[in-house]
Design a protein around this motif. Structure first.
Motif, PDB file in Angstrom:
ATOM      1  N   ASN A   1     -10.785   2.976   3.339  1.00  0.00           N
ATOM      2  CA  ASN A   1     -10.960   4.151   4.180  1.00  0.00           C
ATOM      3  C   ASN A   1     -11.468   3.839   5.587  1.00  0.00           C
ATOM      4  O   ASN A   1     -11.424   4.711   6.456  1.00  0.00           O
ATOM      5  CB  ASN A   1     -11.929   5.130   3.513  1.00  0.00           C
ATOM      6  CG  ASN A   1     -11.394   5.628   2.180  1.00  0.00           C
ATOM      7  OD1 ASN A   1     -10.276   6.116   2.103  1.00  0.00           O
ATOM      8  ND2 ASN A   1     -12.201   5.499   1.135  1.00  0.00           N
TER       9      ASN A   1
ATOM     10  N   ASN B   1      -0.317   4.728   1.658  1.00  0.00           N
ATOM     11  CA  ASN B   1      -1.395   5.381   2.389  1.00  0.00           C
ATOM     12  C   ASN B   1      -2.690   4.565   2.269  1.00  0.00           C
ATOM     13  O   ASN B   1      -2.677   3.386   2.583  1.00  0.00           O
ATOM     14  CB  ASN B   1      -1.558   6.815   1.915  1.00  0.00           C
ATOM     15  CG  ASN B   1      -0.271   7.623   2.078  1.00  0.00           C
ATOM     16  OD1 ASN B   1       0.336   8.008   1.093  1.00  0.00           O
ATOM     17  ND2 ASN B   1       0.156   7.851   3.307  1.00  0.00           N
ATOM     18  N   SER B   2      -3.765   5.125   1.778  1.00  0.00           N
ATOM     19  CA  SER B   2      -5.039   4.403   1.757  1.00  0.00           C
ATOM     20  C   SER B   2      -5.248   3.586   0.483  1.00  0.00           C
ATOM     21  O   SER B   2      -6.267   2.914   0.335  1.00  0.00           O
ATOM     22  CB  SER B   2      -6.209   5.393   1.910  1.00  0.00           C
ATOM     23  OG  SER B   2      -6.241   6.294   0.816  1.00  0.00           O
ATOM     24  N   VAL B   3      -4.295   3.630  -0.443  1.00  0.00           N
ATOM     25  CA  VAL B   3      -4.404   2.881  -1.704  1.00  0.00           C
ATOM     26  C   VAL B   3      -3.639   1.571  -1.569  1.00  0.00           C
ATOM     27  O   VAL B   3      -2.440   1.567  -1.266  1.00  0.00           O
ATOM     28  CB  VAL B   3      -3.860   3.694  -2.889  1.00  0.00           C
ATOM     29  CG1 VAL B   3      -3.989   2.891  -4.187  1.00  0.00           C
ATOM     30  CG2 VAL B   3      -4.607   5.025  -3.002  1.00  0.00           C
TER      31      VAL B   3
ATOM     32  N   ARG C   1      -1.987   3.170   7.098  1.00  0.00           N
ATOM     33  CA  ARG C   1      -2.459   4.112   6.086  1.00  0.00           C
ATOM     34  C   ARG C   1      -1.725   5.456   6.142  1.00  0.00           C
ATOM     35  O   ARG C   1      -1.976   6.332   5.321  1.00  0.00           O
ATOM     36  CB  ARG C   1      -3.963   4.325   6.205  1.00  0.00           C
ATOM     37  CG  ARG C   1      -4.434   4.984   7.484  1.00  0.00           C
ATOM     38  CD  ARG C   1      -5.934   5.186   7.434  1.00  0.00           C
ATOM     39  NE  ARG C   1      -6.452   5.730   8.686  1.00  0.00           N
ATOM     40  CZ  ARG C   1      -7.721   6.066   8.862  1.00  0.00           C
ATOM     41  NH1 ARG C   1      -8.585   5.921   7.862  1.00  0.00           N
ATOM     42  NH2 ARG C   1      -8.135   6.547  10.020  1.00  0.00           N
TER      43      ARG C   1
ATOM     44  N   GLN D   1      -9.071   1.299  -2.734  1.00  0.00           N
ATOM     45  CA  GLN D   1      -8.858   2.306  -1.700  1.00  0.00           C
ATOM     46  C   GLN D   1      -9.629   1.887  -0.458  1.00  0.00           C
ATOM     47  O   GLN D   1     -10.814   1.548  -0.528  1.00  0.00           O
ATOM     48  CB  GLN D   1      -9.311   3.688  -2.157  1.00  0.00           C
ATOM     49  CG  GLN D   1      -8.999   4.779  -1.134  1.00  0.00           C
ATOM     50  CD  GLN D   1      -9.078   6.174  -1.729  1.00  0.00           C
ATOM     51  OE1 GLN D   1      -9.502   6.337  -2.864  1.00  0.00           O
ATOM     52  NE2 GLN D   1      -8.660   7.164  -0.959  1.00  0.00           N
TER      53      GLN D   1
ATOM     54  N   ASN E   1       0.823  -1.207   0.000  1.00  0.00           N
ATOM     55  CA  ASN E   1       0.000   0.000   0.000  1.00  0.00           C
ATOM     56  C   ASN E   1       0.855   1.252   0.000  1.00  0.00           C
ATOM     57  O   ASN E   1       2.029   1.248   0.372  1.00  0.00           O
ATOM     58  CB  ASN E   1      -0.916   0.021   1.224  1.00  0.00           C
ATOM     59  CG  ASN E   1      -0.184   0.448   2.489  1.00  0.00           C
ATOM     60  OD1 ASN E   1       0.706  -0.275   2.953  1.00  0.00           O
ATOM     61  ND2 ASN E   1      -0.540   1.601   3.036  1.00  0.00           N
TER      62      ASN E   1
END
Length: 207
Positions: free
Chosen positions: A106, A93-95, A165, A104, A91
Motif C-alpha cells: 500500500n 492492483n495492490s496485491v 497498482r 498487499q 500483481n
C-alpha cells in the motif's frame, strides 16, 4: 547523420509519395529504415495495413488470450519446456503474487522493499524487467529497474508505483541476448518472429 541514408531529395520524394499512395507504408518509412540505401520495393519488407487486417481475421479468437496475456503465455508454454524469461512476481492492483507468498503493498516504501528483494533474487545484479501483463507491445508500459534506480529520485519510483497498482504487471528477470544480436542494437531484445498459417487441410506453413 546516417552514412547509409539515401539522398535527402529521394527520401522526401519516397515519403511524400507513400503518404499519398499508402499511408500504412509511410507510417513505417522511418521506423523500418526505408530511408537507407538498398530499399526499393517496400512491400518485400512489410505487410500493408489492409492485408494485416485480413490476417487478423484469420486468427482463432479462442487462442488469442494465450498470446496477448503474458502471464497466461508463460503458464501455457512453460509446460512445453520452452525457455522463457522467469517471472519473479506479478500483481493485480495492490496485491502482489510472489513465488511462495501473496502480499498487499500500500505504500511506496513497501514497494521499494519488494523491488530490492526481486533485484537481488538469484544474484540478478543487472536488475529486473517490469511490463504490463497485457498491452505492452512495442516497448509500451515496460520498465527496467536496477539497484541504482532504487537509490535515485523517489519521484520516478512513486510514479511507477502509482501506475503499477492501477493495473496488472509482471516482474521478470532480465534476458541476456547473444552478442551477435546485441550488436544490432544493445538497448532492447532483438527478436526474430515467424508467422505460421494452418489451412483447412490442417497443413501448417511457415513464413
Amino acid at each position: 547523420k546516417d552514412p547509409q541514408r539515401k539522398n535527402i531529395f529521394i527520401i522526401l520524394f519516397e515519403y511524400l509519395k507513400l503518404l499519398i499512395t499508402d499511408t500504412s507504408l509511410a507510417d513505417q518509412y522511418f521506423r523500418k529504415y526505408f530511408y537507407r540505401k538498398g530499399f526499393k520495393d517496400f512491400n518485400h519488407y512489410v505487410i500493408p495495413l489492409r492485408k494485416m487486417f485480413k490476417l487478423w481475421e484469420l486468427d482463432d479468437k479462442v487462442y488469442t488470450s494465450i498470446l496477448t496475456n503474458k502471464l497466461i503465455f508463460e503458464r501455457y508454454f512453460s509446460r512445453s519446456d520452452l525457455r522463457l524469461a522467469k517471472i519473479l512476481a506479478y500483481n493485480e492492483n495492490s496485491v502482489f503474487f510472489l513465488k511462495d507468498r501473496v502480499i498487499q503493498i500500500n505504500t511506496l516504501s513497501e514497494f521499494i522493499d519488494l523491488l530490492r528483494i526481486l533485484v537481488n533474487e538469484r544474484s540478478l545484479t543487472e536488475g529486473i524487467f517490469i511490463k504490463k501483463t497485457e498491452d505492452s507491445h512495442g516497448g509500451r508500459n515496460t520498465f527496467k529497474i536496477t539497484d541504482a534506480d532504487l537509490v535515485s529520485d523517489s519521484h520516478d519510483l512513486n510514479n511507477l508505483f502509482d501506475e503499477i497498482r492501477r493495473s496488472g504487471y509482471l516482474f521478470q528477470e532480465l534476458v541476456v541476448q547473444h552478442k551477435l544480436l546485441s550488436d544490432i542494437y544493445p538497448g532492447s531484445l532483438n527478436t526474430i518472429r515467424f508467422d505460421t498459417y494452418t489451412d483447412r487441410n490442417n497443413i501448417t506453413y511457415l513464413y
